[in-house]
Design a protein around this motif. Sequence first.
Motif, PDB file in Angstrom:
ATOM      1  N   LYS A 194       0.856  -1.176   0.000  1.00 38.61           N
ATOM      2  CA  LYS A 194       0.000   0.000   0.000  1.00 38.61           C
ATOM      3  C   LYS A 194       0.906   1.244   0.000  1.00 38.61           C
ATOM      4  O   LYS A 194       1.908   1.270   0.710  1.00 38.61           O
ATOM      5  CB  LYS A 194      -0.902  -0.014   1.233  1.00 38.61           C
ATOM      6  CG  LYS A 194      -1.984   1.004   1.204  1.00 38.61           C
ATOM      7  CD  LYS A 194      -3.282   0.419   1.652  1.00 38.61           C
ATOM      8  CE  LYS A 194      -4.356   1.484   1.472  1.00 38.61           C
ATOM      9  NZ  LYS A 194      -5.644   0.998   1.797  1.00 38.61           N
ATOM     10  N   PRO A 195       0.591   2.253  -0.787  1.00 41.96           N
ATOM     11  CA  PRO A 195       1.426   3.461  -0.798  1.00 41.96           C
ATOM     12  C   PRO A 195       1.554   4.054   0.606  1.00 41.96           C
ATOM     13  O   PRO A 195       0.577   4.141   1.354  1.00 41.96           O
ATOM     14  CB  PRO A 195       0.656   4.423  -1.715  1.00 41.96           C
ATOM     15  CG  PRO A 195      -0.154   3.537  -2.590  1.00 41.96           C
ATOM     16  CD  PRO A 195      -0.525   2.353  -1.735  1.00 41.96           C
ATOM     17  N   GLY A 196       2.775   4.406   0.944  1.00 38.36           N
ATOM     18  CA  GLY A 196       3.034   4.987   2.250  1.00 38.36           C
ATOM     19  C   GLY A 196       3.324   3.978   3.342  1.00 38.36           C
ATOM     20  O   GLY A 196       3.845   4.335   4.399  1.00 38.36           O
ATOM     21  N   ALA A 197       2.986   2.717   3.123  1.00 36.19           N
ATOM     22  CA  ALA A 197       3.265   1.684   4.135  1.00 36.19           C
ATOM     23  C   ALA A 197       4.773   1.453   4.193  1.00 36.19           C
ATOM     24  O   ALA A 197       5.463   1.478   3.178  1.00 36.19           O
ATOM     25  CB  ALA A 197       2.547   0.395   3.793  1.00 36.19           C
ATOM     26  N   ASP A 198       5.270   1.245   5.398  1.00 35.98           N
ATOM     27  CA  ASP A 198       6.699   0.997   5.597  1.00 35.98           C
ATOM     28  C   ASP A 198       7.019  -0.445   5.202  1.00 35.98           C
ATOM     29  O   ASP A 198       6.416  -1.381   5.725  1.00 35.98           O
ATOM     30  CB  ASP A 198       7.049   1.250   7.064  1.00 35.98           C
ATOM     31  CG  ASP A 198       8.518   1.106   7.371  1.00 35.98           C
ATOM     32  OD1 ASP A 198       9.320   0.848   6.442  1.00 35.98           O
ATOM     33  OD2 ASP A 198       8.880   1.254   8.548  1.00 35.98           O
ATOM     34  N   THR A 199       7.963  -0.613   4.302  1.00 35.92           N
ATOM     35  CA  THR A 199       8.344  -1.953   3.838  1.00 35.92           C
ATOM     36  C   THR A 199       8.782  -2.843   4.995  1.00 35.92           C
ATOM     37  O   THR A 199       8.503  -4.044   5.006  1.00 35.92           O
ATOM     38  CB  THR A 199       9.466  -1.856   2.784  1.00 35.92           C
ATOM     39  OG1 THR A 199       9.018  -0.989   1.732  1.00 35.92           O
ATOM     40  CG2 THR A 199       9.801  -3.205   2.189  1.00 35.92           C
ATOM     41  N   THR A 200       9.442  -2.262   5.989  1.00 41.13           N
ATOM     42  CA  THR A 200       9.928  -3.064   7.116  1.00 41.13           C
ATOM     43  C   THR A 200       8.796  -3.536   8.028  1.00 41.13           C
ATOM     44  O   THR A 200       9.001  -4.426   8.852  1.00 41.13           O
ATOM     45  CB  THR A 200      10.957  -2.275   7.950  1.00 41.13           C
ATOM     46  OG1 THR A 200      10.334  -1.093   8.469  1.00 41.13           O
ATOM     47  CG2 THR A 200      12.171  -1.899   7.114  1.00 41.13           C
ATOM     48  N   SER A 201       7.594  -2.950   7.880  1.00 40.48           N
ATOM     49  CA  SER A 201       6.467  -3.370   8.727  1.00 40.48           C
ATOM     50  C   SER A 201       5.646  -4.498   8.096  1.00 40.48           C
ATOM     51  O   SER A 201       4.696  -4.993   8.705  1.00 40.48           O
ATOM     52  CB  SER A 201       5.549  -2.171   9.014  1.00 40.48           C
ATOM     53  OG  SER A 201       4.860  -1.783   7.840  1.00 40.48           O
ATOM     54  N   LEU A 202       6.008  -4.917   6.878  1.00 35.94           N
ATOM     55  CA  LEU A 202       5.257  -5.980   6.211  1.00 35.94           C
ATOM     56  C   LEU A 202       5.412  -7.298   6.961  1.00 35.94           C
ATOM     57  O   LEU A 202       6.518  -7.687   7.329  1.00 35.94           O
ATOM     58  CB  LEU A 202       5.716  -6.127   4.759  1.00 35.94           C
ATOM     59  CG  LEU A 202       5.474  -4.921   3.862  1.00 35.94           C
ATOM     60  CD1 LEU A 202       6.094  -5.152   2.485  1.00 35.94           C
ATOM     61  CD2 LEU A 202       3.992  -4.596   3.741  1.00 35.94           C
ATOM     62  N   LYS A 203       4.270  -7.990   7.149  1.00 36.14           N
ATOM     63  CA  LYS A 203       4.269  -9.254   7.894  1.00 36.14           C
ATOM     64  C   LYS A 203       3.845 -10.448   7.058  1.00 36.14           C
ATOM     65  O   LYS A 203       4.209 -11.574   7.366  1.00 36.14           O
ATOM     66  CB  LYS A 203       3.343  -9.142   9.109  1.00 36.14           C
ATOM     67  CG  LYS A 203       3.814  -8.130  10.123  1.00 36.14           C
ATOM     68  CD  LYS A 203       2.872  -8.056  11.289  1.00 36.14           C
ATOM     69  CE  LYS A 203       3.407  -7.024  12.277  1.00 36.14           C
ATOM     70  NZ  LYS A 203       2.461  -6.734  13.323  1.00 36.14           N
ATOM     71  N   GLU A 204       3.023 -10.213   6.033  1.00 35.50           N
ATOM     72  CA  GLU A 204       2.542 -11.329   5.222  1.00 35.50           C
ATOM     73  C   GLU A 204       2.454 -10.916   3.764  1.00 35.50           C
ATOM     74  O   GLU A 204       2.479  -9.736   3.429  1.00 35.50           O
ATOM     75  CB  GLU A 204       1.197 -11.841   5.723  1.00 35.50           C
ATOM     76  CG  GLU A 204       0.032 -10.941   5.458  1.00 35.50           C
ATOM     77  CD  GLU A 204      -1.314 -11.547   5.887  1.00 35.50           C
ATOM     78  OE1 GLU A 204      -1.367 -12.658   6.446  1.00 35.50           O
ATOM     79  OE2 GLU A 204      -2.328 -10.886   5.644  1.00 35.50           O
ATOM     80  N   VAL A 205       2.335 -11.941   2.919  1.00 34.43           N
ATOM     81  CA  VAL A 205       2.157 -11.725   1.492  1.00 34.43           C
ATOM     82  C   VAL A 205       0.928 -12.508   1.052  1.00 34.43           C
ATOM     83  O   VAL A 205       0.763 -13.678   1.408  1.00 34.43           O
ATOM     84  CB  VAL A 205       3.421 -12.128   0.694  1.00 34.43           C
ATOM     85  CG1 VAL A 205       3.757 -13.588   0.879  1.00 34.43           C
ATOM     86  CG2 VAL A 205       3.268 -11.796  -0.771  1.00 34.43           C
TER      87      VAL A 205
END
Length: 187
Positions: A94-105
């Motif tokens: 999602k635009p603006g979401a921090d890549t390091t906060s991603l937990k799932e795909v």
Amino acid sequence: MDKIGYMGIPGSFSEVAANELIAEAGMTEAELVPLVCAKNILEAMQKGEIQYGVLGVENSTAGPVGEFVHTFENISYEKLGVYVLPIHHCLFKKPGADTTSLKEVASHPQALRQTVNTRKEKFPTLTEHEIEDTAIGAEMLAKGTLPETTAAICSARAGKLWNLEMVAENIEDSSENRTTFWLLKLI
């Protein structure tokens, strides 16, 4: 006008294959109907709501498409066309979401299998979330149905269609990743 159902929604790999197959078949008066999955296509054909279906049947990396195999295993059909589509997966957030906060795909099980080694190497902490279609994952992420901590694997076209931000492209495990699609009708 013939109605042709396809797996997925606009932006899906199946939509691309459907357009190619109807062009190859010379079907100039055809309407594409997004039906998400093989079961929906079969039911719509049996009810006469569509005349043809376009379905992914096998991938060069991940093997047979399970939902096609299970849905059409005892069904009589005629294969009218074959199209082999190179599949290039991208990872979007999602635009603006921090890549390091991603937990799932989130993605279709086939896409998850086609990218498993690349994800283990580049995104080892992301857990898998299976959904019905790659383009639906992009839509769900854009609309907030999936949390911002989720990334979606889909085509570049689907990610752009839903105004998502690309994290990585060409994350398929094989540069020769291809899916075979069939145009078929019931007999």
